[in-house]
Every structure is written in structure tokens, then in C-alpha cells.
Enzyme design. Structure first.
Site: not given
Length: 584
Positions: A201, A308, A345, A448, A471-472, A482, A519
């Protein structure tokens, strides 16, 4: 003595100022057993602390001004949700009633239980929410001790003691969102924290406020002393303490240049992203909460490339969000984007234990060895058809209020997308029978996993668009977890196999006449902007704060020239070393 501390670069720019130290929110907790006659009193203390912290967070949320970053309000909401979650306070009562712990010990014991569950989460963002949980418990422990929040106390002290001509930078083990309310008047020009990652955060709020920050320094709050002169290099992830006059002057020059650059970039917010050779590029935003839509519009986003939806499903004490609640959330995003397209999504969780336990407590995933390869994303949605159809109904209903696109995560098999079509057909029929208005909704899938990339030609006829989750895709292509720090150095976005898959997916999707977007983190990293343009990508989705910087790179790019160099880049044997320089 001058020295340097290194951490993660999470918010760009240079900040120079005097250090204000904020003590850790962790408190020393007394551990003792209570008599049976004291159980009711300790239970009452625990619940009262929870209620007091919740009331404090509600008050802080209500006091937020219109100028406050929307991310700050969202994070306060997360803290309030955690404070009210039965998994924390009500479960802590077990330690009081069964083990006869005092209230403070019971809360800290339950914190350790939940912290382990967060550590097991595959998603980096969710995993870092452990810090939020620790801060909520810290506030409850402070309340039990009859103290003000350590962070809030130090914040006020810092403002009183150090108010003057010199700018101030804050140094802490960590900073809670509630404590960050002290920054809304611009007291601090930069943040340094011992813990946290790119989605902590502190990082999120720092980026939203466009304030330089370095997190994950491990020992900065121990090494830096009160009133030290500190330079935060937010681009390099470095902190220089008590710099020499030459170094200080060099950074003052960089700071002036950076301020000029920010002012110039802000003027690009509403400039269309068009390359030198006339190629239009779509600039979209990734968001997590409905209130993020306002920030996306203000940053110049042409739409939402990734909403998300899983954030609606988190930390609900065993309950899933009802269709009406989901509909209101999706509608708020659609309305907030004022006619711009919104890509929603479907829920991308299922491997994290808190959500799984909410599904009837089967405990069937309690011993999953590798949740990244387990029941998650569309796999979980198809295994819970009632939940999935409920989410589809809410999304379709929201489409009556503006353009909506439906995005399905982690598709691996053709039959999965066929089942999604069947679910959609059934939901559309139900809504039609009820005379419920819906709009036209495009269907897309996320690429992904390598399997989806390799069978893309068979998937394309079934979808309207493609979104690449880099990322995936990197994780699964290189077989790198990761979440495992021991192999984190092998996570390489420049690996030829990764770039080859990206190029293949973009080329095949465009050849099929369908849109393709990236994305993942690569979309917002300017090191990859030219490479993705060279591959033919014309749609980027990223954190709103990254849009102007990436847009600047696009405005200076010539896609025809870049495309001519792509072949040599993809076949380079020393690709990692060459990186983006091949195309610059």
C-alpha cells in the site's frame, strides 16, 4: 558519515529532505494465562478494541477530502474490512476461551495464523495484504493498551518538531493507510520503508500521489537517524544518507529536471497516443476498486483494460458477494468511466485459502503444494457454476449502462471457453426471460500460460479479443514461482521464449482481425514499450500513474523502424544483455 541503503524502486523521482522516523507499529505484547472468571472480560476487551478501531477507520474515511488520492480511501476500506472480519477478532476469541490467553496474546496468535495463510498466496498483491492485517492488529493492540496509534502519534510529533523551511521525508518500518492521512497536506516529500513490495500500500499510495518512494530496504529505519539529510532516488531504489556536497548538488539538479519533466508529462494526459508514423495506440488503465475509475479518467485513460473483480470477493468472513452487490460495483465502474469501455475480468482467485474456506469449509485445498498450478481463475469459476453464473449476470446487467467487455483468466483448454459460452447463453436467456436490459458484451480471454499461446489459432474463433497477462505468462513459461525468493533472480521478461510467445500471440491475433492488449507489468514499464510496439501491439493497459510516461515513449516511436529491428532482437543469443537497447 555518508552511506547508502538499497530497496525497491516503486515510485519515481528524487526527494531530498530531513528524516522523520516513525516507530514500528508492532507493540510488545504481554503473554499470560487468565483465570476462567476473567474470560468474559478479555472477550469484551477484544471486541471493544475491534469496534473502536472500526469506528476510527470509518471516521477517517468520512473525513477524506476530495483532494485525497482515491487509493487512500480504498486502502482504508480494506483495513475496515479486515478489522470486521470474523477470521480475526472472533477467531481470536478461541484462544481466549480455549487456551485462556489474555486478549493481546490471543490477537497476536490469530495474526500469526492468518499471516501464514497470506504467505501461501500465489498472487503478489494479495500476499502483501498481510502487512495491512498486521497494521490493523497493531491498532487493536494499541487500543487495548490505551495508546494512540504509534504512526499517528509520531506523525503529529514529526510535524510539530520539524515544521520549517526544509522538506521532510518519512522513514518507517512500514506505514499504514490511516497514518498516511497525515500526508494529505504535503508534509512529507518522500517515503522510505523497511518492508513492502511493488504492490504494497505504501507503493500504491506513493505512485498515486506521485511522490518518490523506496520500500523493502530491510533496515533503513534502524540505520537512519532522526534529522539525517536523506536523498531518495525513486528511479534507482536507492537512499543516500548524509550525502557529500557534490552528490547533494547533483541530486538537486536531477530533482529540478524531474519536476520540469513531470509538469511537461502532465500536459500529455489528454493527448492521443499516436506514433511518429501515425499508428494510434490505445492507453487503458488497470484498476481494482470501483472508486479507481475517477483516477483512471483523470490520468487520461481511454478505458479500463483490466478491472480485477476478485477484490469484491476478498475478506468477507465466509460470504461471497451477492449478485446485486456485484452489479452495483460493476455499474459504478462503467458509469465512472463515462462511456469509455470497461473490461471486467471474472474472479481470478481460488488458490488463496481465505476464499476457499468461505466455500463451505470443505478444506479441499488446505494442502495444495503449489497453488499457482492448482484450482484457480477460470478453473475455479467452472467448478462453482452457481457463483460463476451469478457474476456473469451482474456483469451483463452492468453492460446496460455503458460498454463492457468480459475477460476470462487463465484459459488453457478450448473446452473451457466453450463452457463459458454455454454459461453466457444460459445467463442471457435468464435475463431475457426476466426482461432485464443488457448491452452488447464482447468476450475475451487472457493468455497467461504457454499452452493457450500455442493453441491460440483454435481459441481465436471463439473470442472477440485477447489480453496478455505477462506476469503469469513469464512465470509459467520459465517455471519460476514468483512467490519463491530463492528463484526470483530467474524471473526474466527478456527471455527469448517469453518474447517469442508474446510476438506470436500479438501477430496471430492481429492477423485474425481481433484486438490484443497487454495488461501485465510489461505494459507499464517503459523498457518494454518499443519492443511491444515492434511486435505490433497497439493496446496497453497499466496503472493510471504510468500512462503519461508510457505515452511519451509512444509519441517518440516509429513503429516501422522498430519492426525492422525485431527479428534481430528475437534471435539474439545475448538477449538479456541487449534488452531494449537493441530497439532504441
Amino acid at each position: 558519515m555518508s552511506f547508502q541503503v538499497f530497496g525497491l524502486a516503486v515510485s519515481r523521482g528524487v526527494a531530498i529532505g530531513r528524516a522523520v522516523l516513525v516507530a514500528s507499529s508492532r507493540l510488545d505484547v504481554a503473554h499470560y494465562f487468565i483465570e476462567e472468571a476473567d474470560i468474559a472480560r478479555e472477550v469484551s476487551r477484544c471486541r471493544a478494541a475491534r469496534d473502536q478501531v472500526a469506528e476510527e477507520l470509518i471516521r477517517l474515511r468520512a473525513d477524506l477530502t476530495d483532494e485525497a488520492p482515491p487509493e487512500l480511501g480504498a486502502l482504508l476500506d480494506v483495513h475496515l474490512m479486515l478489522a470486521r472480519d470474523d477470521a480475526l477478532c472472533e477467531s481470536a476469541l478461541h484462544w481466549i476461551q480455549e487456551r485462556r490467553y489474555n486478549a493481546e496474546w490471543a490477537l497476536s496468535a490469530q495474526l500469526e495464523v492468518l499471516a501464514r495463510q497470506f504467505d501461501d498466496m500465489e498472487d503478489e498483491y494479495l500476499r502483501e495484504r498481510k502487512v495491512d492485517l498486521e497494521q490493523v492488529v497493531g491498532r487493536m493492540l494499541s487500543t487495548l493498551a490505551g495508546q494512540e496509534s504509534p504512526g499517528m502519534a509520531a506523525m503529529g510529533q514529526g510535524a510539530r518538531d520539524f515544521a520549517g523551511a526544509d522538506p521532510l521525508v518519512l522513514v518507517a518500518a512500514d506505514i499504514s493507510p490511516a497514518d498516511m492521512l497525515g500526508f494529505r497536506d504535503g508534509v512529507f516529500k518522500g517515503f522510505i520503508t523497511d518492508i513492502g513490495g511493488k504492490t504494497s500500500h505504501t507503493a500504491i499510495v506513493a505512485r498515486s500521489m506521485d511522490i518518490p518512494a523506496v520500500v523493502g530496504t530491510r533496515e533503513a529505519s534502524r540505520l537512519i537517524r532522526q534529522d539525517d539529510c536523506v536523498i531518495i532516488d525513486g528511479d534507482a531504489g536507492a537512499v543516500i544518507v548524509n550525502p557529500s556536497p557534490i552528490v547533494l548538488e547533483e541530486y538537486r539538479f536531477r530533482q529540478r529536471q524531474a519536476e520540469l519533466e513531470r509538469a511537461r508529462l502532465s500536459r500529455l494526459r489528454h493527448t492521443r497516443a499516436v506514433t511518429l508514423d501515425g499508428q494510434s495506440v490505445e492507453m487503458l488503465a488497470n484498476i481494482e476498486l470501483p472508486q479507481d475509475a475517477q483516477g483512471a479518467v483523470e490520468a487520461g485513460a481511454e478505458g479500463v483494460g483490466l478491472f480485477r473483480s476478485e477484490f469484491l470477493f476478498m475478506n468477507r468472513g465466509g460470504q461471497l458477494p451477492a449478485e446485486e452487490e456485484q452489479f452495483e460495483a460493476y455499474k459504478a465502474v462503467v458509469m465512472g468511466m463515462q462511456g469509455r469501455p470497461v473490461t471486467i475480468r471474472t474472479v481470478d482467485v481460488g488458490a488463496d485459502k481465505p476464499l476457499e474456506r468461505s466455500l463451505g469449509g470443505e478444506g479441499r485445498h488446505d494442502h495444495v503444494l503449489n497453488p499457482a498450478l492448482g484450482m484457480r481463475a477460470i478453473r475455479w469459476s467452472l467448478s462453482e457454476p452457481g457463483m460463476f453464473r451469478q457474476q456473469l449476470r451482474a456483469i451483463l446487467r452492468a453492460s446496460a449502462h455503458g460498454p463492457v467487455r468480459l475477460l476470462v483468466p487463465m484459459v488453457t483448454h478450448l473446452w473451457e471457453i466453450k463452457q463459458v459460452h454455454e454459461c453466457l447463453a444460459r445467463v442471457r436467456s435468464q435475463l431475457a426471460d426476466g426482461q432485464v436490459a443488457i448491452g452488447h458484451v464482447e468476450l475475451g480471454i487472457m493468455i497467461e500460460v504457454p499452452a493457450a499461446a500455442l493453441i491460440l489459432p483454435s481459441l481465436l474463433p471463439w473470442v472477440d479479443f485477447i489480453s496478455i497477462g505477462t506476469n503469469d505468462l513469464i512465470q509459467y513459461t520459465l517455471a519460476i514461482d514468483r512467490a519463491d525468493e530463492s528463484v526470483a533472480h530467474l524471473y526474466d521478461p527478456w527471455h527469448p521464449a517469453v518474447l517469442g510467445l508474446l510476438e506470436q500471440v500479438i501477430r496471430q491475433t492481429r492477423a485474425a482481425g481481433k484486438s490484443v492488449c497487454v495488461c501485465g507489468e510489461m505494459a507499464g514499464d517503459t523498457l518494454f514499450t518499443e519492443t511491444l510496439l515492434a511486435m505490433g501491439l497497439r493496446s496497453f493497459s497499466m496503472h493510471p500513474a504510468q500512462i503519461a510516461t508510457v505515452k511519451q515513449r509512444i509519441l517518440r516511436a516509429d513503429t516501422a523502424r522498430l519492426a525492422s529491428t525485431l527479428g534481430s532482437l528475437l534471435t539474439s543469443e545475448q538477449l538479456a544483455a541487449a534488452s531494449a537497447q537493441e530497439l532504441h
